[in-house]
Design a protein around this motif. Structure first.
Motif, PDB file in Angstrom:
ATOM      1  N   SER A 512     -74.660 -34.156 -52.642  1.00 32.56           N
ATOM      2  CA  SER A 512     -73.300 -34.130 -53.178  1.00 32.56           C
ATOM      3  C   SER A 512     -72.516 -33.068 -52.403  1.00 32.56           C
ATOM      4  N   VAL A 513     -71.205 -33.147 -52.498  1.00 31.22           N
ATOM      5  CA  VAL A 513     -70.402 -32.217 -51.718  1.00 31.22           C
ATOM      6  C   VAL A 513     -69.586 -31.330 -52.653  1.00 31.22           C
ATOM      7  N   THR A 514     -69.663 -30.023 -52.427  1.00 32.73           N
ATOM      8  CA  THR A 514     -68.826 -29.099 -53.185  1.00 32.73           C
ATOM      9  C   THR A 514     -67.687 -28.657 -52.282  1.00 32.73           C
ATOM     10  N   GLU A 515     -66.464 -28.937 -52.706  1.00 27.68           N
ATOM     11  CA  GLU A 515     -65.307 -28.543 -51.900  1.00 27.68           C
ATOM     12  C   GLU A 515     -64.863 -27.163 -52.345  1.00 27.68           C
ATOM     13  N   GLY A 516     -64.385 -26.385 -51.429  1.00 22.08           N
ATOM     14  CA  GLY A 516     -63.942 -25.068 -51.838  1.00 22.08           C
ATOM     15  C   GLY A 516     -63.173 -24.347 -50.754  1.00 22.08           C
ATOM     16  N   LEU A 517     -63.045 -23.053 -50.974  1.00 19.81           N
ATOM     17  CA  LEU A 517     -62.335 -22.212 -50.017  1.00 19.81           C
ATOM     18  C   LEU A 517     -63.189 -20.985 -49.745  1.00 19.81           C
ATOM     19  N   CYS A 518     -63.187 -20.541 -48.488  1.00 20.93           N
ATOM     20  CA  CYS A 518     -63.889 -19.285 -48.218  1.00 20.93           C
ATOM     21  C   CYS A 518     -62.944 -18.321 -47.524  1.00 20.93           C
ATOM     22  N   GLU A 519     -63.390 -17.074 -47.466  1.00 20.43           N
ATOM     23  CA  GLU A 519     -62.503 -16.042 -46.928  1.00 20.43           C
ATOM     24  C   GLU A 519     -62.169 -16.298 -45.469  1.00 20.43           C
ATOM     25  N   ILE A 520     -61.073 -15.740 -45.085  1.00 22.04           N
ATOM     26  CA  ILE A 520     -60.557 -15.911 -43.724  1.00 22.04           C
ATOM     27  C   ILE A 520     -61.553 -15.386 -42.672  1.00 22.04           C
ATOM     28  N   ASP A 521     -62.373 -14.374 -43.037  1.00 19.50           N
ATOM     29  CA  ASP A 521     -63.319 -13.813 -42.066  1.00 19.50           C
ATOM     30  C   ASP A 521     -64.392 -14.820 -41.672  1.00 19.50           C
ATOM     31  N   CYS A 522     -64.524 -15.882 -42.447  1.00 24.66           N
ATOM     32  CA  CYS A 522     -65.486 -16.931 -42.083  1.00 24.66           C
ATOM     33  C   CYS A 522     -65.087 -17.592 -40.772  1.00 24.66           C
ATOM     34  N   ASN A 523     -63.845 -17.357 -40.353  1.00 27.46           N
ATOM     35  CA  ASN A 523     -63.383 -17.862 -39.063  1.00 27.46           C
ATOM     36  C   ASN A 523     -64.230 -17.351 -37.910  1.00 27.46           C
ATOM     37  N   ASP A 524     -64.906 -16.216 -38.125  1.00 24.86           N
ATOM     38  CA  ASP A 524     -65.715 -15.635 -37.048  1.00 24.86           C
ATOM     39  C   ASP A 524     -67.080 -16.303 -36.921  1.00 24.86           C
ATOM     40  N   LEU A 525     -67.391 -17.202 -37.831  1.00 22.52           N
ATOM     41  CA  LEU A 525     -68.724 -17.815 -37.798  1.00 22.52           C
ATOM     42  C   LEU A 525     -68.789 -18.888 -36.729  1.00 22.52           C
ATOM     43  N   LYS A 526     -70.001 -19.114 -36.246  1.00 27.96           N
ATOM     44  CA  LYS A 526     -70.188 -20.250 -35.338  1.00 27.96           C
ATOM     45  C   LYS A 526     -71.229 -21.193 -35.916  1.00 27.96           C
ATOM     46  N   VAL A 527     -71.183 -22.416 -35.433  1.00 29.85           N
ATOM     47  CA  VAL A 527     -72.101 -23.432 -35.955  1.00 29.85           C
ATOM     48  C   VAL A 527     -73.545 -22.926 -35.828  1.00 29.85           C
ATOM     49  N   GLY A 528     -74.296 -23.089 -36.888  1.00 23.90           N
ATOM     50  CA  GLY A 528     -75.688 -22.612 -36.888  1.00 23.90           C
ATOM     51  C   GLY A 528     -75.847 -21.310 -37.659  1.00 23.90           C
ATOM     52  N   ASP A 529     -74.748 -20.575 -37.845  1.00 28.57           N
ATOM     53  CA  ASP A 529     -74.842 -19.312 -38.590  1.00 28.57           C
ATOM     54  C   ASP A 529     -75.139 -19.587 -40.063  1.00 28.57           C
ATOM     55  N   ILE A 530     -75.868 -18.670 -40.643  1.00 31.09           N
ATOM     56  CA  ILE A 530     -76.148 -18.789 -42.072  1.00 31.09           C
ATOM     57  C   ILE A 530     -75.378 -17.689 -42.797  1.00 31.09           C
ATOM     58  N   VAL A 531     -74.857 -18.029 -43.945  1.00 28.63           N
ATOM     59  CA  VAL A 531     -74.124 -17.039 -44.742  1.00 28.63           C
ATOM     60  C   VAL A 531     -74.706 -17.014 -46.142  1.00 28.63           C
ATOM     61  N   GLN A 532     -74.382 -15.937 -46.834  1.00 27.96           N
ATOM     62  CA  GLN A 532     -74.705 -15.928 -48.257  1.00 27.96           C
ATOM     63  C   GLN A 532     -73.382 -15.930 -49.010  1.00 27.96           C
ATOM     64  N   PHE A 533     -73.071 -17.032 -49.645  1.00 25.04           N
ATOM     65  CA  PHE A 533     -71.860 -17.064 -50.456  1.00 25.04           C
ATOM     66  C   PHE A 533     -72.211 -16.416 -51.782  1.00 25.04           C
ATOM     67  N   GLU A 534     -71.513 -15.322 -52.068  1.00 25.83           N
ATOM     68  CA  GLU A 534     -71.887 -14.537 -53.237  1.00 25.83           C
ATOM     69  C   GLU A 534     -71.884 -15.400 -54.485  1.00 25.83           C
ATOM     70  N   ARG A 535     -72.899 -15.259 -55.246  1.00 25.70           N
ATOM     71  CA  ARG A 535     -73.093 -15.972 -56.514  1.00 25.70           C
ATOM     72  C   ARG A 535     -73.232 -17.472 -56.364  1.00 25.70           C
ATOM     73  N   PHE A 536     -73.237 -17.951 -55.150  1.00 25.26           N
ATOM     74  CA  PHE A 536     -73.312 -19.400 -54.954  1.00 25.26           C
ATOM     75  C   PHE A 536     -74.620 -19.770 -54.260  1.00 25.26           C
ATOM     76  N   GLY A 537     -74.923 -19.044 -53.195  1.00 28.98           N
ATOM     77  CA  GLY A 537     -76.187 -19.308 -52.511  1.00 28.98           C
ATOM     78  C   GLY A 537     -76.034 -19.228 -50.999  1.00 28.98           C
ATOM     79  N   PHE A 538     -77.165 -19.437 -50.327  1.00 28.07           N
ATOM     80  CA  PHE A 538     -77.181 -19.399 -48.871  1.00 28.07           C
ATOM     81  C   PHE A 538     -76.802 -20.777 -48.319  1.00 28.07           C
ATOM     82  N   ALA A 539     -76.087 -20.763 -47.208  1.00 29.61           N
ATOM     83  CA  ALA A 539     -75.697 -22.034 -46.605  1.00 29.61           C
ATOM     84  C   ALA A 539     -75.591 -21.850 -45.091  1.00 29.61           C
ATOM     85  N   ARG A 540     -75.759 -22.949 -44.383  1.00 34.89           N
ATOM     86  CA  ARG A 540     -75.707 -22.894 -42.916  1.00 34.89           C
ATOM     87  C   ARG A 540     -74.483 -23.658 -42.430  1.00 34.89           C
ATOM     88  N   LEU A 541     -73.732 -23.028 -41.545  1.00 34.75           N
ATOM     89  CA  LEU A 541     -72.543 -23.697 -41.010  1.00 34.75           C
ATOM     90  C   LEU A 541     -72.985 -24.806 -40.063  1.00 34.75           C
TER      91      LEU A 541
END
Ligand code: GLU
Length: 556
Positions: A512-541
């Motif tokens: 399923s797909v969760t639509e949302g918004l993330c902070e502007i600093d996520c602009n610095d990410l590149k494909v393959g990077d993993i992030v931890q979205f606070e209170r949501f979980g880990f995800a890979r771009l």
């Protein structure tokens, strides 16, 4: 040296042995306090004594420390235990081993395959030697052509680089050569009995008439074999017709296959059975150890006859237990059917247990390696679950990834009555609170922000690190500022992003797909990077598409 000094000395030696000859007084003290509880009341005395003795021990050379350890009869036990947690010693030689991973090319690799591939790879890394990838494609019905490539990609992802790669379909002539050799040795015969007839005899420990064929008769049939129809004849390896397991009695080595082979076309009709090609190859390629599941126990037993007929040395066969994968890996055929009928998007659909799917979600190859080393090669069965995989993965990625705010299903709120001073406030949050050196990210707070729809409920909420707001019937007004005020008001802490946030989509583990918004600093990410979205979980771009970031969810 009095008794106490001797105890401290032993602990200091042990600690030094674990740290390249350099003991640490604090660690020595800790080790004494935990393993000699009766000495705890003497801590004040032991502290300075540890300092003194550690200095003496550290002044010794490594050899001298070793000699002292022998003199005092101490050995580093903890380390030994740790070693036993990893892969145990192999039977037979543990140097210059030759080992293999021999999958059928029926699909890409899934977690279950990693169970076979990883211990082999790890032993070769540990013992030195050779890792062979052998693609077992002698059953045209079970070949999925892209798997030839996919398997190699997947192994690479696991961090295993084979020293040599073989396709069994390139080796038909070799198999024929050894089949003839067996016939000539009187160890194999062409059997033209009806399958059912043969079974009846065999189940009663009776030889079929073909078993007495002369070598000449067998050779004649063997030469005619390629022209025969499927089922007309098979080549059998002689075993013990009284063997307690009927499956082992005179097993089939070669048979006719009429299907077209994806690589060989219709060039060959006489096909080796798995036990035959596997043994010939394991011998010719110099395997020292063969690790395989215990469902292959009877096969190993069958294969031993072939080794004996040929006078070949038998490799060390090691059989490991079954791996119960609960909810993890769907069978390759079920996954394939689901891909074909559109249920799954492809081999990397997040619901599948293929290595491609888990890689897409940000599960690390090290996680899978750790898991398989932990399971090891013991005979007893093991079970794995997503929960276990997530736990291991979290330990690995937690150290590496940065944290950001993500607002799923966002709703915009316009906060009334925010004091002028608090508008346009740049809020700095660390990229990771445990790693200050990574620096900060910035969120600019204004009266308009997005919060998760689920948090738009009546009551007082704290917008993390910004202000406290009171929400009533979907409208928000400023309540207070400080964290203390939030605590006093028993505010819920919620995430928010400014109105310039970036669109993000997270493909969840159930697709399923969760639509949302993330902070502007996520602009610095590149494909393959993993992030931890606070209170949501880990995800890979996974992709950046039309200014939208598409993530794949890993786990909490
Ligand atoms: N291709 C066989 C399998 O994957 C190999 C079995 C073996 O280890 O000998 O089951």
């Amino acid at each position: 040296m009095d008794e106490l000094e001797e105890i401290v000395f032993k602990h200091a030696l042990l600690n030094a042995a674990k740290h390249n000859g350099n003991a640490n007084p604090g660690a020595v003290m800790g080790s004494i306090m935990s393993s000699e509880p009766e000495l705890r009341p003497r801590a004040k005395e032991i502290g300075p004594l540890s300092g003194k003795i550690v200095a003496q021990v550290n002044a010794l050379s490594l050899e001298e420390q070793k000699a002292k350890m022998e003199e005092f009869g101490v050995a580093v036990e903890e380390k030994k235990q740790k070693k036993e947690e990893g892969l145990p010693k192999l039977p037979g030689k543990n140097k210059d081993v030759v080992m293999r991973f021999a999958p059928n090319p029926s699909g890409p690799l899934h977690i279950g395959h990693a169970r076979a591939a990883i211990p082999n790879g790890e032993y070769v890394k540990k013992c030195g030697g050779k890792f062979i990838l052998r693609i077992e494609d002698t059953d045209p019905k079970r070949i999925y052509e892209p798997a030839y490539e996919l398997i190699q990609e997947d192994l690479k992802w696991l961090g295993i680089e084979p020293d040599e790669v073989y396709y069994q379909s390139d080796r038909f002539e070799i198999y024929y050569q050894y089949a003839e050799e067996l016939i000539k040795r009187g160890a194999a015969y062409m059997c033209t009995c009806d399958g059912g007839e043969f079974k009846k005899l065999k189940d009663n420990c009776q030889a079929c008439p073909c078993r007495d064929n002369t070598v000449e008769e067998n050779m004649e049939l063997w030469k005619k074999f390629p022209e025969m129809e499927a089922g007309e004849a098979v080549l059998r390896v002689k075993t013990d017709i009284n063997h307690k397991n009927p499956a082992i009695r005179d097993w089939v080595a070669m048979r006719i296959v009429e299907e077209e082979h994806p690589r060989m076309g219709t060039k060959y009709r006489v096909y080796p059975m798995m036990n035959f090609s596997v043994s010939v190859d394991d011998h010719l390629l110099g395997m020292t150890h063969v690790l395989r599941g215990k469902d292959h126990l009877a096969n190993s037993e069958k294969q031993k006859y072939l080794y004996q007929h040929m006078g070949w040395e038998i490799p060390e066969f090691v059989h490991y237990g079954r791996l119960k994968m609960e909810d993890i890996a769907l069978s390759t055929s079920k996954a394939m059917a689901g891909i074909e009928d559109g249920t799954y998007s492809g081999w990397d659909d997040p619901r599948l247990g293929t290595l491609k799917a888990i890689a897409r979600r940000g599960i690390q190859p090290e996680t899978i390696t750790q898991l398989m080393v932990e399971i090891g090669i013991k005979m007893s069965d093991s079970a794995i679950s997503w929960k276990k995989i997530y736990g291991l993965n979290r330990n690995i990625i937690e150290q590496k990834v940065n944290r950001y705010f993500f607002v799923p299903n966002p709703v915009k709120i316009d906060i009334a009555d925010v004091p002028e001073d608090d508008l346009g406030l740049a809020i700095e949050r660390p990229l990771h609170p445990d790693f200050e050196e990574r620096g900060n990210r910035t969120l600019v707070f204004n009266r308009e922000v997005y919060i998760p729809e689920a948090d738009l409920t009546d009551g007082i909420s704290r917008l993390m690190d910004a202000v406290n707001v009171e929400i009533k019937d979907g409208t928000a007004s400023f309540h207070s500022k400080s964290f203390e005020d939030a605590r006093e008001a028993k505010a819920r802490i919620i995430q928010w992003v400014p109105t310039d946030a970036i669109k993000a989509k997270v493909v969840m583990d159930d697709a399923s797909v969760t639509e949302g918004l993330c902070e502007i600093d996520c602009n610095d990410l590149k494909v393959g990077d993993i992030v931890q979205f606070e209170r949501f979980g880990f995800a890979r771009l996974d992709e950046i598409k039309d200014d939208e970031l598409i993530f794949y969810y890993a786990h909490k």
